[in-house]
Design an enzyme around this catalytic site. Structure first.
Site, PDB file in Angstrom:
ATOM      1  N   PRO A  94      63.449  23.819  37.880  1.00  0.00           N
ATOM      2  CA  PRO A  94      62.640  23.259  36.787  1.00  0.00           C
ATOM      3  C   PRO A  94      62.217  24.316  35.758  1.00  0.00           C
ATOM      4  O   PRO A  94      61.713  23.983  34.696  1.00  0.00           O
ATOM      5  CB  PRO A  94      61.423  22.652  37.494  1.00  0.00           C
ATOM      6  CG  PRO A  94      61.490  23.088  38.910  1.00  0.00           C
ATOM      7  CD  PRO A  94      62.851  23.621  39.196  1.00  0.00           C
ATOM      8  N   GLU A 148      60.068  26.161  48.421  1.00  0.00           N
ATOM      9  CA  GLU A 148      59.150  26.446  47.328  1.00  0.00           C
ATOM     10  C   GLU A 148      59.814  27.266  46.236  1.00  0.00           C
ATOM     11  O   GLU A 148      59.377  27.310  45.113  1.00  0.00           O
ATOM     12  CB  GLU A 148      57.916  27.187  47.858  1.00  0.00           C
ATOM     13  CG  GLU A 148      56.691  26.330  48.041  1.00  0.00           C
ATOM     14  CD  GLU A 148      56.968  25.002  48.758  1.00  0.00           C
ATOM     15  OE1 GLU A 148      57.651  25.019  49.800  1.00  0.00           O
ATOM     16  OE2 GLU A 148      56.503  23.974  48.264  1.00  0.00           O
ATOM     17  N   ARG A 181      83.023  14.701  32.574  1.00  0.00           N
ATOM     18  CA  ARG A 181      83.496  13.608  31.720  1.00  0.00           C
ATOM     19  C   ARG A 181      83.829  14.065  30.298  1.00  0.00           C
ATOM     20  O   ARG A 181      84.421  13.330  29.528  1.00  0.00           O
ATOM     21  CB  ARG A 181      82.522  12.432  31.725  1.00  0.00           C
ATOM     22  CG  ARG A 181      81.171  12.734  31.173  1.00  0.00           C
ATOM     23  CD  ARG A 181      80.218  11.585  31.403  1.00  0.00           C
ATOM     24  NE  ARG A 181      80.555  10.404  30.616  1.00  0.00           N
ATOM     25  CZ  ARG A 181      80.484  10.340  29.289  1.00  0.00           C
ATOM     26  NH1 ARG A 181      80.102  11.381  28.585  1.00  0.00           N
ATOM     27  NH2 ARG A 181      80.785   9.214  28.665  1.00  0.00           N
ATOM     28  N   ASP A 241      80.094   8.795  22.463  1.00  0.00           N
ATOM     29  CA  ASP A 241      78.914   8.702  23.324  1.00  0.00           C
ATOM     30  C   ASP A 241      77.606   8.834  22.576  1.00  0.00           C
ATOM     31  O   ASP A 241      77.538   9.533  21.589  1.00  0.00           O
ATOM     32  CB  ASP A 241      78.879   9.873  24.306  1.00  0.00           C
ATOM     33  CG  ASP A 241      79.844   9.705  25.420  1.00  0.00           C
ATOM     34  OD1 ASP A 241      80.354   8.595  25.577  1.00  0.00           O
ATOM     35  OD2 ASP A 241      80.066  10.693  26.117  1.00  0.00           O
TER      36      ASP A 241
END
Ligand code: ADE
Length: 253
Positions: free
Chosen positions: A97, A124, A162, A177
């Site tokens: 993150p 963690e 893709r 897209d």
């Protein structure tokens, strides 16, 4: 293109990789995904991959030795920070993150590589020496915290794969897209022409491709304007697009 994935949860991957477009891309040799279990690179009796943090506090930290051994033995010399080509050759990406937030531009950028390595974080966190000495890039899939980097790795593999030529059956591939042209995609319709009284827009049944293209472009602009106006700042817009958007802004007032 080749993906080398390093994880403590290899069992997470097969179900998705053996499905649909990604499965076909693998069978056709367009992509190769190798899953490496970090636990197999431990040498103690208990196959320890994590330990308590120095300085105390809760949680466990992924140990450096098995991670280095796994990555180095799979990628060989290519990744060692001492190799001048290391960064250019094979990005070693930590899913975390704390990374730069993944988007279509990053997917496109990664699709230019022949091979990328993905390290899925767990517990963690990981020993900082891993981040400092073998990781070349850090990617987050959004501002929320998951229990590990496995789903983010699958998301990245999917989004990058893709974009490779031939992976999507359609010859126009990923060109239209959402996000590819910096706009959200126009709405789609299929048969029947009328469902519960709701009709498919007339223009799409007209067979006039000039008109259809124009309608789709205007729909894409309208959607982006309403749902993601931030994207318009970076989108490639023609004079005509800008005029159309000015019209939308005036309507709003
Ligand atoms: N690991 C845990 N949360 C994550 C996120 N949002 N992106 C990438 N890796 C993660």
């Amino acid at each position: 293109m080749q993906f080398e994935v390093f994880t403590l949860l290899p069992e997470v991957f097969p179900a998705y990789l053996d499905t649909s477009i990604i499965k076909r891309a693998r069978e056709r040799g367009l992509i190769q995904v190798n899953i490496h279990n970090i636990r197999e690179y431990t040498h103690d009796k208990h196959h320890t991959t994590d330990d308590t943090p120095y300085g105390g506090g809760g949680g466990m930290v992924m140990k450096p030795e098995p991670v280095f051994e796994a990555i180095e033995s799979v990628l060989g010399q290519e990744t060692l920070p001492t190799s001048p080509e290391a960064k250019a050759n094979v990005p070693v990406i930590l899913l975390t993150p704390q990374g730069r937030v993944f988007n279509q531009r990053i997917a496109k950028e990664l699709s230019q590589h022949k091979k990328i390595a993905l390290l899925c974080g767990r517990y963690e966190g990981i020993d900082e020496r891993i981040r400092e000495n073998i990781i070349t890039d850090e990617i987050s899939i959004g501002d929320y915290v998951l229990t590990g980097g496995e789903l983010p790795a699958l998301i990245l593999i999917d989004a990058v794969s893709r974009l490779l030529p031939e992976v999507l059956g359609d010859p126009t591939g990923a060109e239209d897209d959402s996000h590819a042209m910096g706009l959200l995609e126009y709405p789609h319709y299929t048969r029947p022409p009328e469902f519960r009284g709701w009709k498919v827009p007339e223009v799409l049944l007209s067979g006039d491709h000039g008109k259809i293209d124009k309608w789709r472009r205007q729909q894409a602009l309208t959607r982006t304007f309403k749902k993601r106006p931030d994207m318009l700042e970076k989108a490639e817009l023609t004079k005509e697009d800008k005029k159309f958007l000015d019209g939308l802004k005036n309507e709003e007032r």
